[in-house]
Each structure stands twice: as C-alpha cells, then as structure tokens.
Write an enzyme that holds these catalytic residues in place. Structure first.
Site, PDB file in Angstrom:
ATOM      1  N   HIS A  12       0.870  -1.180   0.000  1.00 27.89           N
ATOM      2  CA  HIS A  12       0.000   0.000   0.000  1.00 27.89           C
ATOM      3  C   HIS A  12       0.906   1.229   0.000  1.00 27.89           C
ATOM      4  O   HIS A  12       1.740   1.389   0.891  1.00 27.89           O
ATOM      5  CB  HIS A  12      -0.908   0.005   1.230  1.00 27.89           C
ATOM      6  CG  HIS A  12      -1.704   1.250   1.353  1.00 27.89           C
ATOM      7  ND1 HIS A  12      -2.815   1.495   0.579  1.00 27.89           N
ATOM      8  CD2 HIS A  12      -1.536   2.335   2.132  1.00 27.89           C
ATOM      9  CE1 HIS A  12      -3.296   2.673   0.891  1.00 27.89           C
ATOM     10  NE2 HIS A  12      -2.539   3.211   1.830  1.00 27.89           N
ATOM     11  N   LYS A  33       0.311  10.747   1.388  1.00 24.40           N
ATOM     12  CA  LYS A  33       1.060  10.177   0.251  1.00 24.40           C
ATOM     13  C   LYS A  33       0.587  10.744  -1.086  1.00 24.40           C
ATOM     14  O   LYS A  33       1.393  11.231  -1.879  1.00 24.40           O
ATOM     15  CB  LYS A  33       0.912   8.649   0.228  1.00 24.40           C
ATOM     16  CG  LYS A  33       1.413   7.943   1.461  1.00 24.40           C
ATOM     17  CD  LYS A  33       1.159   6.445   1.410  1.00 24.40           C
ATOM     18  CE  LYS A  33      -0.277   6.058   1.233  1.00 24.40           C
ATOM     19  NZ  LYS A  33      -1.155   6.319   2.370  1.00 24.40           N
ATOM     20  N   ASP A  51      -1.950   3.896  -4.554  1.00 19.90           N
ATOM     21  CA  ASP A  51      -2.642   2.999  -3.656  1.00 19.90           C
ATOM     22  C   ASP A  51      -1.984   1.624  -3.545  1.00 19.90           C
ATOM     23  O   ASP A  51      -1.730   1.169  -2.457  1.00 19.90           O
ATOM     24  CB  ASP A  51      -4.118   2.854  -4.025  1.00 19.90           C
ATOM     25  CG  ASP A  51      -4.914   2.232  -2.897  1.00 19.90           C
ATOM     26  OD1 ASP A  51      -4.668   2.600  -1.730  1.00 19.90           O
ATOM     27  OD2 ASP A  51      -5.758   1.371  -3.162  1.00 19.90           O
ATOM     28  N   GLU A  75      -6.208   8.701  -7.162  1.00 20.74           N
ATOM     29  CA  GLU A  75      -7.347   9.212  -6.417  1.00 20.74           C
ATOM     30  C   GLU A  75      -6.950  10.516  -5.748  1.00 20.74           C
ATOM     31  O   GLU A  75      -6.019  10.560  -4.944  1.00 20.74           O
ATOM     32  CB  GLU A  75      -7.805   8.225  -5.349  1.00 20.74           C
ATOM     33  CG  GLU A  75      -8.978   8.746  -4.560  1.00 20.74           C
ATOM     34  CD  GLU A  75      -9.387   7.845  -3.413  1.00 20.74           C
ATOM     35  OE1 GLU A  75     -10.162   8.330  -2.558  1.00 20.74           O
ATOM     36  OE2 GLU A  75      -8.936   6.695  -3.364  1.00 20.74           O
ATOM     37  N   ARG A 104      15.175  16.417  13.187  1.00 23.92           N
ATOM     38  CA  ARG A 104      15.727  17.715  12.779  1.00 23.92           C
ATOM     39  C   ARG A 104      17.016  17.539  11.993  1.00 23.92           C
ATOM     40  O   ARG A 104      17.205  18.143  10.936  1.00 23.92           O
ATOM     41  CB  ARG A 104      15.971  18.580  14.011  1.00 23.92           C
ATOM     42  CG  ARG A 104      16.475  19.945  13.630  1.00 23.92           C
ATOM     43  CD  ARG A 104      16.453  20.896  14.801  1.00 23.92           C
ATOM     44  NE  ARG A 104      17.019  22.160  14.365  1.00 23.92           N
ATOM     45  CZ  ARG A 104      17.849  22.865  15.079  1.00 23.92           C
ATOM     46  NH1 ARG A 104      18.209  22.461  16.270  1.00 23.92           N
ATOM     47  NH2 ARG A 104      18.321  24.008  14.621  1.00 23.92           N
TER      48      ARG A 104
END
Length: 155
Positions: A12, A33, A51, A75, A104
């Site tokens: 995924h 994402k 996806d 999407e 950081r």
C-alpha cells in the site's frame, strides 16, 4: 523451501518517478502520500502507481510498477479518480516515510524490501517544502552522498 527472499511484493503506497528514478511514498491512509505525489507531479514527476505498488526484483535492483486498472490514475481526495502523466515502472531508489516524524538532523537510514536495502527519509508530507525536501534527498541518493550509517530492517 529456501530462505531466499521473494522476487515480488505488493505494498500500500504511492510511487512516482522523478527524472527516471522511482520514489515510494509510504504511510497510513490519509497520511499525505497522494497529496505529496500530486505536488511532485505538478513539479514534473510522473505517476507510477497510486494505492497499490508492485515491487519486483530485476537483477540486483528493485523496480516499482503499478497493478491492474489503476495504471495512470490517481485518487485525488475530494475530486475523484484522475488521469495523470505516468510511466510504467522505474528503479526504486528512495522510500519516503510519510507517517513517521522527521528528525531535525537525521542520520541516513535504509529499509529492506525483497532482501535489498533502499535509502529512506522521513517527511511531513503536508509541509509546503516536502516536495523540495524529497527532491534534495533523492539527489543525495543519486549523487552517492546518502550514507548507510543507520540501516533498519523494515517490519
């Protein structure tokens, strides 16, 4: 049964190609994402998969590709499925971890897929600078300045 790693795996995530180099964006649903991928595509990247991303070993490297009828489609939350400039596959050179807090001053890290170590960076994907930071990290990988001092096993 041998202890050899599998030759392919579906994950995924979302994958883009920047200058012919594959980047895998990973994170939980809603972690940013696709938002980050959309901004990278707006900057000239090409969509590989949204996806569900297929990782396949080719020689000594992994290539990223799409699966099924989502090829070239992404999407966009609140808009729907949209056709995108895309490429069928690209060599996997960098993973962007979108749901782990960035450090950081991070020490470079790697994750393993299919028995192969791949450089990884942690990004806050909704930050305005995230696409530029990802491009800088990829440049370090391609230029060979991304070191292997902090390798972590994935999973």
């Amino acid at each position: 049964m041998s202890g050899a790693p599998p030759r392919s795996e579906a994950l995924h995530g979302t994958a883009v190609s920047i200058g012919g180099t594959g980047v895998l964006l990973l994170g939980a649903p809603g972690s940013g994402k696709s938002d980050l991928a959309l901004r990278l595509i707006d900057r000239g990247a090409l969509l590989i998969a949204d996806d569900l991303v297929l990782l396949g070993v080719h020689g000594e490297a992994i290539r990223l590709s799409g699966t099924g009828n989502m090829t070239g489609r992404m999407e966009i939350r609140g808009i729907g499925l949209c056709g995108m400039p895309h490429v069928d596959n690209a060599p996997f050179r960098l993973a962007a971890l979108c749901d782990l807090p960035p450090e950081r001053l991070p020490t470079p890290e790697h994750r393993r897929w299919l028995g192969i170590a791949v450089p990884a960076v942690r990004l806050a994907p909704f930050e305005a600078s995230a696409p530029v930071k990802l491009e800088w990290a990829l440049r370090a990988v391609v230029d060979g300045t991304f070191t292997t001092s902090k390798e972590r096993a994935f999973r």
